[in-house]
Motif scaffolding. Structure first.
Motif, PDB file in Angstrom:
ATOM      1  N   UNK A 172       0.755  -1.096  -0.086  1.00 33.57           N
ATOM      2  CA  UNK A 172      -0.128  -0.115  -0.014  1.00 33.57           C
ATOM      3  C   UNK A 172       0.907   1.372  -0.093  1.00 33.57           C
ATOM      4  N   UNK A 173       1.944   1.360   0.769  1.00 39.04           N
ATOM      5  CA  UNK A 173       2.780   2.534   0.722  1.00 39.04           C
ATOM      6  C   UNK A 173       3.782   2.672  -0.402  1.00 39.04           C
ATOM      7  N   UNK A 174       3.962   1.450  -1.245  1.00 41.13           N
ATOM      8  CA  UNK A 174       4.815   1.612  -2.489  1.00 41.13           C
ATOM      9  C   UNK A 174       3.540   2.349  -3.697  1.00 41.13           C
ATOM     10  N   UNK A 175       2.517   1.942  -3.600  1.00 35.85           N
ATOM     11  CA  UNK A 175       1.519   2.187  -4.428  1.00 35.85           C
ATOM     12  C   UNK A 175       1.065   3.539  -4.329  1.00 35.85           C
ATOM     13  N   UNK A 176       1.038   3.939  -3.071  1.00 37.56           N
ATOM     14  CA  UNK A 176       0.160   5.364  -2.510  1.00 37.56           C
ATOM     15  C   UNK A 176       1.626   6.437  -3.268  1.00 37.56           C
ATOM     16  N   UNK A 181       3.503  10.468  -6.416  1.00 40.00           N
ATOM     17  CA  UNK A 181       4.756  10.842  -6.728  1.00 40.00           C
ATOM     18  C   UNK A 181       5.676  11.640  -5.635  1.00 40.00           C
ATOM     19  N   UNK A 182       5.216  10.996  -4.342  1.00 40.69           N
ATOM     20  CA  UNK A 182       5.912  11.719  -3.156  1.00 40.69           C
ATOM     21  C   UNK A 182       5.787  10.416  -2.274  1.00 40.69           C
ATOM     22  N   UNK A 183       6.886  10.910  -1.140  1.00 43.37           N
ATOM     23  CA  UNK A 183       7.055   9.834  -0.092  1.00 43.37           C
ATOM     24  C   UNK A 183       5.641   9.410   0.615  1.00 43.37           C
ATOM     25  N   UNK A 184       5.521   8.185   0.941  1.00 42.29           N
ATOM     26  CA  UNK A 184       4.176   7.835   1.685  1.00 42.29           C
ATOM     27  C   UNK A 184       4.475   6.969   2.737  1.00 42.29           C
ATOM     28  N   UNK A 185       3.721   6.778   3.624  1.00 38.14           N
ATOM     29  CA  UNK A 185       3.727   5.962   4.633  1.00 38.14           C
ATOM     30  C   UNK A 185       2.150   5.454   5.136  1.00 38.14           C
ATOM     31  N   UNK A 186       2.235   4.182   5.364  1.00 42.65           N
ATOM     32  CA  UNK A 186       0.801   3.491   5.472  1.00 42.65           C
ATOM     33  C   UNK A 186       0.710   3.187   6.759  1.00 42.65           C
ATOM     34  N   UNK A 187      -0.369   3.092   7.670  1.00 41.11           N
ATOM     35  CA  UNK A 187      -0.458   2.539   8.954  1.00 41.11           C
ATOM     36  C   UNK A 187      -1.713   1.488   8.946  1.00 41.11           C
ATOM     37  N   UNK A 188      -1.840   0.755   9.678  1.00 39.71           N
ATOM     38  CA  UNK A 188      -3.043  -0.135   9.618  1.00 39.71           C
ATOM     39  C   UNK A 188      -3.214  -0.491  11.379  1.00 39.71           C
ATOM     40  N   UNK A 189      -4.296  -0.009  11.913  1.00 40.13           N
ATOM     41  CA  UNK A 189      -4.599  -0.154  13.223  1.00 40.13           C
ATOM     42  C   UNK A 189      -5.462  -1.486  13.467  1.00 40.13           C
ATOM     43  N   UNK A 192      -7.250  -5.005  18.083  1.00 42.71           N
ATOM     44  CA  UNK A 192      -6.769  -5.190  19.307  1.00 42.71           C
ATOM     45  C   UNK A 192      -5.851  -4.001  19.515  1.00 42.71           C
ATOM     46  N   UNK A 193      -5.692  -2.933  18.898  1.00 39.63           N
ATOM     47  CA  UNK A 193      -4.778  -1.669  19.053  1.00 39.63           C
ATOM     48  C   UNK A 193      -3.221  -2.156  18.597  1.00 39.63           C
ATOM     49  N   UNK A 194      -3.121  -3.175  17.584  1.00 47.73           N
ATOM     50  CA  UNK A 194      -1.770  -3.342  17.076  1.00 47.73           C
ATOM     51  C   UNK A 194      -1.720  -2.306  16.002  1.00 47.73           C
ATOM     52  N   UNK A 195      -0.453  -1.789  15.836  1.00 49.13           N
ATOM     53  CA  UNK A 195      -0.054  -0.980  14.826  1.00 49.13           C
ATOM     54  C   UNK A 195       0.733  -1.676  13.744  1.00 49.13           C
ATOM     55  N   UNK A 196       0.386  -1.539  12.481  1.00 45.66           N
ATOM     56  CA  UNK A 196       1.447  -2.019  11.372  1.00 45.66           C
ATOM     57  C   UNK A 196       1.719  -0.842  10.448  1.00 45.66           C
ATOM     58  N   UNK A 197       3.073  -0.764   9.969  1.00 51.25           N
ATOM     59  CA  UNK A 197       3.357   0.415   9.178  1.00 51.25           C
ATOM     60  C   UNK A 197       4.241   0.189   8.246  1.00 51.25           C
ATOM     61  N   UNK A 198       4.064   0.893   7.131  1.00 50.09           N
ATOM     62  CA  UNK A 198       4.693   0.457   5.646  1.00 50.09           C
ATOM     63  C   UNK A 198       5.287   1.628   5.113  1.00 50.09           C
ATOM     64  N   UNK A 199       6.383   1.747   4.782  1.00 49.76           N
ATOM     65  CA  UNK A 199       7.098   3.071   4.176  1.00 49.76           C
ATOM     66  C   UNK A 199       7.314   2.803   2.482  1.00 49.76           C
ATOM     67  N   UNK A 200       7.084   3.938   1.694  1.00 49.05           N
ATOM     68  CA  UNK A 200       7.711   3.797   0.389  1.00 49.05           C
ATOM     69  C   UNK A 200       9.320   3.664   0.332  1.00 49.05           C
ATOM     70  N   UNK A 201       9.719   3.034  -0.614  1.00 44.89           N
ATOM     71  CA  UNK A 201      11.183   2.630  -0.704  1.00 44.89           C
ATOM     72  C   UNK A 201      12.199   3.715  -0.356  1.00 44.89           C
ATOM     73  N   UNK A 202      12.008   5.010  -1.034  1.00 42.90           N
ATOM     74  CA  UNK A 202      12.835   5.928  -0.919  1.00 42.90           C
ATOM     75  C   UNK A 202      12.891   6.284   0.841  1.00 42.90           C
ATOM     76  N   UNK A 203      11.867   6.326   1.392  1.00 40.92           N
ATOM     77  CA  UNK A 203      11.837   6.902   2.849  1.00 40.92           C
ATOM     78  C   UNK A 203      12.126   5.538   3.909  1.00 40.92           C
ATOM     79  N   UNK A 204      11.993   4.476   3.163  1.00 38.40           N
ATOM     80  CA  UNK A 204      12.465   3.218   4.089  1.00 38.40           C
ATOM     81  C   UNK A 204      13.970   3.082   4.551  1.00 38.40           C
ATOM     82  N   UNK A 205      14.791   3.888   3.697  1.00 35.99           N
ATOM     83  CA  UNK A 205      16.305   3.589   3.997  1.00 35.99           C
ATOM     84  C   UNK A 205      16.843   4.569   4.982  1.00 35.99           C
TER      85      UNK A 205
END
Length: 539
Positions: A172-176, A181-189, A192-205
């Motif tokens: 989802x982050x890479x697609x966004x 055409x900009x950095x992106x971050x995706x969260x899924x809550x 039970x309150x657990x948080x998952x995070x994904x980052x676009x490739x340029x930001x993940x480094x």
């Protein structure tokens, strides 16, 4: 456009070797608000366009005289239209030589959008240029929208194909990022309150914010969803949006789109840098957020179901074989990798009045239902064998059980009754891989035992009979150990037979050798049961 409806801000490349004509055209276009770039030949036009391509500033339209000194305007147009980098540039031919149909037809055939006969009224020149620019922009806009819709479709497919939450948020982050055409971050809550995070490739480094920033985002998501479902977008100003998620260490506002299908379900947050406080968002990003929320809901539900099924499987399939009289028995069970589906594989080794009953089976399908049917069959087998351990009779009774309680379910099972004193074995096979007998002399062969699946109500053939020697090992497996997509099962069975024949002595060694050889990254569960005559063992 200005207040009079005139198109402004366009750049026109005028290709004309007659200075007076070029000057006159330029004056007319400048009065209409256009920027004019004059060149005197086709070669100069190609050079100018090459420079502008490197700068990313192609003109909006080219006004080309048909009679240039180095090449015709038609040839220049053909060159422009044949290059992917300039094919979308609209070309308007003009000429003072002829206003007949020949030049007009040649201009259109070479790829030009329009043709002007000069001299012409200023209003006509301006109208033709405006129409060419407008048409090109509409075409470019349609192509850009089509490209973005394709990117959206590809991203949604990737999100729904994710096998775990880490893959989902990353897709989802890479697609966004590709959509915007900009950095992106995706969260899924999660629920039970657990948080998952994904980052676009340029930001993940780059380095990321700490856990407090993650909790701040979780609180923000909860606040945005207070009393709401569906998808909604807003600009979150700094410092409400923690710095560093989108660009390293940079405090900035964020355009966020949040989505949730209904209360109590997972919430999704897609974020990109805001273009300003009045940023009205992107409807395609909102669609992606909704699709991601649905995919996350299904995936998290599946993970819960998988956990329950694995708990069932581990509870009823111990890693050590029960002690059975006169037979050394070893069992192995390996669930499929975390990203794949739940199976219904099972095994059993039971003491009966007529010897040791060994069974290995597999319920068709991959779900919690398959796991629960597996438990039912295993319990039924334990109960039935107390009364009559004959393999053929047991297969018939299990078949009737499936028909009565689970008419839409089929299963495979192989049942082997071993007499520890004589080594005599009786085998009933219901659509399963037959037992493999590994002899002391380094040869191995499959027992000739077959029969229809359980659950079909078909007649059962008589049991296959054989005799085990003192050092013979009998191996029973589920197809998850060897089955590969695109490979015939008979070929895989032959590979298994060869590997078993070459395995070192011992029943535990046999199982472990085969698991090392075949058991990596399997898409299905694996169950093995190996036995030989002798003292009872725990595997």
């Amino acid at each position: 456009m200005d207040g009079n409806g005139k198109q402004t801000g366009s750049t026109v490349l005028v290709v004309d070797d007659v200075h007076a004509s070029s000057y006159a055209l330029g004056a007319v276009l400048r009065r209409a608000g256009h920027r004019v770039v004059p060149v005197a030949s086709g070669g100069e036009a190609l050079t100018e366009l090459g420079l502008r391509l490197r700068q990313g500033t192609l003109p909006d339209v080219a006004l080309v005289d048909v009679g240039l000194p180095d090449m015709s305007g038609f040839e220049l147009c053909r060159r422009l239209k044949s290059s992917p980098t300039t094919a979308a540039l609209p070309v308007v031919h003009f000429s003072a030589v002829s206003d007949g149909p020949e030049f007009r037809c040649r201009g259109l055939d070479s790829g030009g959008e329009a043709y002007l006969s000069v001299p012409a009224e200023p209003e006509e020149i301006q109208a033709v240029v405006r129409a060419a620019v407008r048409s090109a922009r509409m075409r470019t806009g349609a192509e850009a929208l089509a490209r973005r819709l394709r990117l959206l479709s590809e991203t949604i497919v990737s999100v729904h194909a994710a096998r775990c939450m880490k893959e989902l948020v990353q897709a989802a982050a890479e697609g966004t990022a590709r959509l915007t055409g900009s950095p992106a971050v995706v969260f899924v809550l999660g629920e039970e309150g657990e948080l998952y995070r994904g980052l676009s490739p340029s930001r993940a480094r780059a380095s990321l914010p700490d856990s407090e920033a993650n909790e701040a985002v979780a609180r923000l998501i909860r606040g945005l969803f207070a009393g709401h479902t569906g998808a909604r977008g807003t600009v979150v100003p700094y410092p409400l949006w923690p710095a560093g998620f989108l660009r390293p260490g940079k405090p900035e506002d964020a355009r966020v789109v949040v989505a949730r299908s209904q209360e109590g379900k997972p919430a999704v947050c897609l974020a990109v840098p805001a273009r300003g406080p009045t940023d009205d968002g992107d409807p395609l990003v909102a669609r992606l957020a909704q699709a991601t929320a649905l995919a996350a809901e299904a995936l998290l539900m599946y993970q819960v179901e998988r956990h329950v099924a694995l708990t069932l499987q581990h509870s009823f399939l111990p890693q050590e074989a029960p002690e059975v009289q006169g037979v050394e028995t070893v069992v192995r069970y390996v669930p499929a990798s975390r990203q794949t589906e739940i199976g219904g594989d099972f095994y059993a080794a039971l003491n009966t009045s007529h010897g040791v009953l060994a069974a290995v089976g597999d319920i068709a399908g991959h779900s919690l239902d398959a796991a629960t049917v597996m438990v039912e069959l295993r319990h039924a087998l334990r109960a039935y064998c107390v009364e009559n351990p004959d393999p053929r009779s047991l297969a018939r009774r299990l078949d009737r059980l499936l028909q009565h309680f689970h008419p839409d379910v089929t299963a495979t099972v192989c049942l082997v009754l071993v007499d520890p004193d004589s080594g005599r074995v009786r085998i009933a096979n219901a659509g399963h891989i037959p037992p493999l007998v590994v002899h002391e002399d380094g040869t191995a062969e499959y027992a000739r035992a077959d029969g229809p699946l359980l659950g079909l109500g078909l007649d059962r053939p008589p049991p296959t009979e054989a005799v085990l020697g003192p050092a013979d090992r009998l191996l029973m497996v589920t197809d998850g150990l060897i089955e590969n997509r695109g490979t015939d099962l008979a070929v895989s069975m032959e590979h298994l037979r060869t590997a078993a024949a070459d395995a070192p002595p011992g029943v535990a060694t046999l199982c472990d050798t085969l698991l090392r050889r075949f058991g990596h990254d399997r898409e299905d569960d694996i169950a093995l049961l190996a036995l030989r005559l002798g003292s009872a063992g725990l595997g």
